[in-house]
Motif scaffolding. Structure first.
Motif, PDB file in Angstrom:
ATOM      1  N   TYR A 386       8.965   5.955  -4.408  1.00 46.80           N
ATOM      2  CA  TYR A 386       7.872   5.439  -3.587  1.00 46.80           C
ATOM      3  C   TYR A 386       6.519   5.617  -4.288  1.00 46.80           C
ATOM      4  N   ARG A 387       6.406   6.642  -5.086  1.00 42.35           N
ATOM      5  CA  ARG A 387       5.206   6.790  -5.914  1.00 42.35           C
ATOM      6  C   ARG A 387       5.162   5.672  -6.959  1.00 42.35           C
ATOM      7  N   SER A 392       2.846   0.651  -8.976  1.00 41.97           N
ATOM      8  CA  SER A 392       3.078  -0.737  -9.391  1.00 41.97           C
ATOM      9  C   SER A 392       2.212  -1.703  -8.595  1.00 41.97           C
ATOM     10  N   GLY A 393       2.115  -1.504  -7.277  1.00 41.39           N
ATOM     11  CA  GLY A 393       1.364  -2.442  -6.454  1.00 41.39           C
ATOM     12  C   GLY A 393       1.923  -3.852  -6.507  1.00 41.39           C
ATOM     13  N   GLY A 394       3.230  -3.966  -6.781  1.00 40.24           N
ATOM     14  CA  GLY A 394       3.858  -5.284  -6.869  1.00 40.24           C
ATOM     15  C   GLY A 394       3.762  -5.933  -8.226  1.00 40.24           C
ATOM     16  N   ARG A 395       3.092  -5.271  -9.178  1.00 42.95           N
ATOM     17  CA  ARG A 395       2.924  -5.844 -10.522  1.00 42.95           C
ATOM     18  C   ARG A 395       4.004  -5.323 -11.470  1.00 42.95           C
ATOM     19  N   GLN A 424       5.431  11.941 -11.537  1.00 44.84           N
ATOM     20  CA  GLN A 424       4.142  12.542 -11.251  1.00 44.84           C
ATOM     21  C   GLN A 424       2.982  11.580 -11.532  1.00 44.84           C
ATOM     22  N   ALA A 425       3.270  10.311 -11.630  1.00 45.60           N
ATOM     23  CA  ALA A 425       2.214   9.332 -11.915  1.00 45.60           C
ATOM     24  C   ALA A 425       1.206   9.293 -10.784  1.00 45.60           C
ATOM     25  N   GLU A 426      -0.069   9.225 -11.137  1.00 47.96           N
ATOM     26  CA  GLU A 426      -1.122   9.188 -10.131  1.00 47.96           C
ATOM     27  C   GLU A 426      -1.251   7.795  -9.535  1.00 47.96           C
ATOM     28  N   ILE A 427      -1.450   7.763  -8.231  1.00 50.77           N
ATOM     29  CA  ILE A 427      -1.559   6.488  -7.535  1.00 50.77           C
ATOM     30  C   ILE A 427      -2.991   5.944  -7.698  1.00 50.77           C
TER      31      ILE A 427
END
Length: 427
Positions: A386-387, A392-395, A424-427
């Motif tokens: 989910y992170r 990604s934001g759909g990209r 651990q990627a930042e949103i």
């Protein structure tokens, strides 16, 4: 260097006893001179047990009465060196150690040493063959009764099966069976069927191993748990390159912590798997920061499709890494995977660098989709989906992942900040 000494353990029971003695406070006069380790173990106020280990050549001496050699005391010294070396004092050995060293220097014919090594290997393979014969009977029994009936008997069925494989010195196979006891219910039957199929393929291959080429036979032995000693690997020609750390996986099984580190060569475009083990909370010997690069030679384990290796002398890369390019879609990736599997059918993880993939959720399925619309499921062990979806934001994204033949486990992704941990990627 310590790993090859632990591999000399005569059985799993002795190795476990050595691990327990590693934690004991009864050790005294722990010392070393760069070649030998020694220590005295206080045995209920009686005369101390004197134990010594010649580190490079793997020679063990102990005054205990254990029949197994190396015994638990010698293995405990190795665990101490690996995990708590500060307890050793560098200095001159006591008289009893000098006596042991003197006896060890007596000339022994090299042919005799090779014969003894061959005898030990033959004895181990005989024990493994007995375990594999028993495994075959169990697999055929499960096939007759069905997976559902086997599952109904509970996790103890798999744990007992794994224990017998461990006793037969088949740790790699035992680990695969042991993991079946912890499968989530919704994926259990599918995963069990695949694992049992892989195990039966291994059984049939073991029976005809004498027909294999040396490289193919080495891969079979590695899959069973027989690994090449470190000093032998260092004699093989290493692959020199500029290596980039692309992803890391850490886990634990039965108090044994493992770490898989994937690196890729800039010029060779080859991947290498650096696999380490430690007990308890001991730190790993080498740090491999994500996106760091190193120069040096990796020595691959023998095989027709070399993947695992050791990196004995990494040096900081000191410059940007160039030439990293991913698959445009799953079609090319799956084609290369099938070719690799045809060469080495025992691949457990396959490294893939993917361009233009998007994470999506379809019903209860978590998927990665390529530009052509092809989809592969995400491995259930990956906890950052989910992170990943939010980042990604759909990209489309560029992701480095492990592929097990069915599912992808993202390990890192490429962002404006460079490679970052996929969990651990930042949103």
């Amino acid at each position: 260097m310590t790993d090859h000494l632990l591999e000399l353990s005569p059985d799993a029971k002795t190795l476990e006893a050595g691990r327990r003695l590693f934690y004991s406070r009864r050790w005294r006069l722990l010392g070393g001179d760069g070649n030998w380790l020694w220590g005295e173990f206080d045995y209920n106020g009686r005369r101390a047990i004197e134990s010594a280990v010649q580190v490079v050549e793997g020679k063990f001496h102990c005054s205990c009465r254990a029949r197994a050699r190396p015994c638990a005391h010698g293995l405990a010294l190795v665990f101490l060196l690996k995990n708590n070396a500060d307890r050793f004092t560098v200095g001159q050995p006591p008289d009893w150690v000098r006596s042991v060293q003197h006896r060890a220097l007596r000339p022994v014919r090299e042919v005799k040493n090779e014969s003894m090594a061959d005898d030990r290997l033959a004895a181990r393979i005989a024990l493994m063959s007995e375990g594999i014969d028993e495994l075959e009977l169990r697999l055929l029994d499960i096939a007759r009764r069905g997976i559902a009936d086997t599952q109904a008997q509970g996790a103890d069925t798999w744990l007992a099966m794994a224990t017998r494989l461990t006793d037969a010195k088949l740790p790699a196979l035992a680990g695969r069976v042991r993991r079946l006891a912890d499968q989530p219910e919704e994926a259990a039957e599918e995963t069990i069927a695949r694992t049992l199929g892989d195990l039966y393929l291994f059984v049939r291959a073991w029976h005809i191993r004498d027909e294999f080429t040396p490289d193919r036979r080495d891969e079979l032995y590695q899959a069973a748990g027989i690994t090449t000693r470190r000093d032998e690997l260092l004699q093989r020609t290493g692959k020199s390159d500029h290596w980039l750390v692309l992803g890391t996986v850490q886990g634990e099984e039965d108090r044994l912590r493992y770490r898989r580190v994937w690196v890729r060569g800039e010029r060779s475009k080859r991947y290498a798997l650096l696999l380490d083990y430690v007990f308890g909370r001991a730190p790993f010997e080498q740090s491999w920061p994500l996106s760091a690069s190193f120069n040096g030679a990796i020595h691959y384990y023998p095989g027709s499709y070399p993947q695992r290796g050791i990196f004995p002398e990494p040096r900081p890369g000191g410059r940007p890494y160039d030439g990293l390019k991913g698959y445009a879609g799953f079609s090319d990736m799956l084609g290369n995977y099938r070719r690799a599997l045809g060469v080495n059918p025992w691949l457990q993880q396959y490294p893939v660098y993917l361009d233009d993939v998007r994470p999506i959720k379809k019903g209860q399925q978590l998927l990665l989709v390529d530009s052509a619309g092809g989809a592969l499921r995400v491995h259930p062990d990956y906890g950052g989906f989910y992170r990943l979806l939010a980042v990604s934001g759909g990209r489309p994204m560029t992701i480095f992942a492990e592929f097990d033949g069915y599912r992808l486990r993202p390990l890192s992704l490429l962002t404006e900040l460079g490679l970052v941990d996929a969990e651990q990627a930042e949103i």
